[in-house]
Design a protein around this motif. Sequence first.
Motif, short mmCIF file in Angstrom:
data_model
loop_
_atom_site.label_atom_id
_atom_site.label_comp_id
_atom_site.label_asym_id
_atom_site.label_seq_id
_atom_site.Cartn_x
_atom_site.Cartn_y
_atom_site.Cartn_z
N ARG A 52 8.60 -8.91 10.58
CA ARG A 52 7.21 -8.47 10.41
C ARG A 52 7.20 -7.02 9.98
O ARG A 52 8.09 -6.25 10.32
N THR A 53 6.16 -6.65 9.24
CA THR A 53 6.02 -5.27 8.81
C THR A 53 5.39 -4.45 9.93
O THR A 53 4.78 -4.99 10.85
N PRO A 54 5.52 -3.13 9.85
CA PRO A 54 4.72 -2.28 10.73
C PRO A 54 3.24 -2.49 10.43
O PRO A 54 2.87 -3.19 9.49
N ALA A 55 2.39 -1.85 11.21
CA ALA A 55 0.95 -2.01 11.04
C ALA A 55 0.53 -1.62 9.62
O ALA A 55 1.05 -0.68 9.04
N VAL A 56 -0.40 -2.39 9.06
CA VAL A 56 -0.97 -2.10 7.75
C VAL A 56 -2.47 -1.89 7.92
O VAL A 56 -3.05 -2.29 8.94
N PRO A 57 -3.13 -1.25 6.97
CA PRO A 57 -4.58 -1.04 7.11
C PRO A 57 -5.33 -2.35 7.30
O PRO A 57 -5.03 -3.35 6.65
N ASP A 58 -6.31 -2.36 8.21
CA ASP A 58 -7.09 -3.57 8.44
C ASP A 58 -7.75 -4.06 7.17
O ASP A 58 -7.96 -5.27 6.99
N ALA A 59 -8.07 -3.14 6.25
CA ALA A 59 -8.74 -3.53 5.01
C ALA A 59 -7.89 -4.51 4.21
O ALA A 59 -8.42 -5.38 3.51
N LEU A 60 -6.57 -4.39 4.30
CA LEU A 60 -5.70 -5.29 3.58
C LEU A 60 -5.85 -6.72 4.07
O LEU A 60 -5.81 -7.68 3.30
N LEU A 61 -6.04 -6.89 5.36
CA LEU A 61 -6.14 -8.23 5.94
C LEU A 61 -7.57 -8.74 5.97
O LEU A 61 -7.80 -9.93 6.16
N ASP A 62 -8.53 -7.87 5.77
CA ASP A 62 -9.93 -8.28 5.83
C ASP A 62 -10.53 -8.56 4.46
O ASP A 62 -11.71 -8.85 4.36
N GLY A 63 -9.75 -8.47 3.41
CA GLY A 63 -10.31 -8.79 2.10
C GLY A 63 -9.79 -7.94 0.97
O GLY A 63 -10.27 -8.02 -0.15
N GLY A 64 -8.78 -7.13 1.22
CA GLY A 64 -8.20 -6.35 0.14
C GLY A 64 -8.58 -4.90 0.23
O GLY A 64 -9.75 -4.56 0.36
N PRO A 65 -7.59 -4.00 0.18
CA PRO A 65 -7.88 -2.57 0.32
C PRO A 65 -8.50 -1.99 -0.94
O PRO A 65 -8.27 -2.47 -2.04
N HIS A 66 -9.27 -0.97 -0.78
CA HIS A 66 -9.88 -0.28 -1.90
C HIS A 66 -9.76 1.22 -1.65
O HIS A 66 -9.46 1.67 -0.55
N GLY A 67 -10.03 1.99 -2.68
CA GLY A 67 -10.01 3.44 -2.52
C GLY A 67 -8.61 3.97 -2.30
O GLY A 67 -7.62 3.47 -2.83
N ASP A 68 -8.50 4.99 -1.47
CA ASP A 68 -7.25 5.72 -1.30
C ASP A 68 -6.14 4.90 -0.66
O ASP A 68 -4.96 5.19 -0.85
N ALA A 69 -6.49 3.89 0.15
CA ALA A 69 -5.47 3.12 0.87
C ALA A 69 -4.70 2.19 -0.06
O ALA A 69 -3.53 1.87 0.21
N TRP A 70 -5.30 1.76 -1.15
CA TRP A 70 -4.72 0.70 -1.96
C TRP A 70 -3.40 1.09 -2.64
O TRP A 70 -2.42 0.34 -2.56
N PRO A 71 -3.28 2.22 -3.32
CA PRO A 71 -2.01 2.53 -3.98
C PRO A 71 -0.82 2.58 -3.03
O PRO A 71 0.26 2.10 -3.36
N GLU A 72 -1.02 3.14 -1.85
CA GLU A 72 0.08 3.24 -0.89
C GLU A 72 0.52 1.86 -0.41
O GLU A 72 1.71 1.56 -0.31
#
Length: 234
Positions: A52-72
Amino acid sequence: MGFGSSALARPTSDDPQHLERLGRVVLVDRPEAPNPGWVAAWCGDVGYELVRTPAVPDALLDGGPHGDAWPEVAMQLGALSAAGSSVLLRRTALHERHGMRVVAAINDLTDDETVLTEAVACATALGASLELVHGVPLSFGERSVGLDDAVGRGLALLQSGREYLAGLAGATATGISTRLLRVRPHELVNELLDADLLVVGGARTEPAGRLGLVALSAMQHAPCPVLLTPRRPR
């Protein structure tokens, strides 16, 4: 419909180093969520390590990240894929039920060999049917030069993929369907997709490997869990 245990053979390759890298599945999920039973069964049957990966932004699991979180996030998952891992993004819970569908988006049989083999292995673990899809852009226009060739190539690609999997499973292609769509490849994997699991090619297994437009679109927009499979080096 399952495809039988022989469908779970490891991908064939004339590159031993490429084959050695195909042995780990990285699960991207909420920390408190248990490992899905079908994923554990899939990894156990083919001898893959499940991590398993370390924690990822909730936005990734809730429908896809946007803004500053996405490139990382895209860079982190791309690096995992380039290192030779299959990456399973479990954005939404996959509820095992009758009539499940695994969809595999393919563009080239050489590049997408692992897409095909991992898709049929996952379909086996889920007891699901498998559909191979390929897109021909609408931008060709109905009278454009090259449209017939592009459609013909797409249909031949899908048929070759189906025959390859039928041979891998050691059975007929019953339960494996194909569909050619008039869309750009990255449009195959949007929120209108009717699938319980989407399998697409990830990064190439090389130092500079990175995710392509189809993989990035799938992570942002697919309404179901997404499996990124590593592709062989150029």
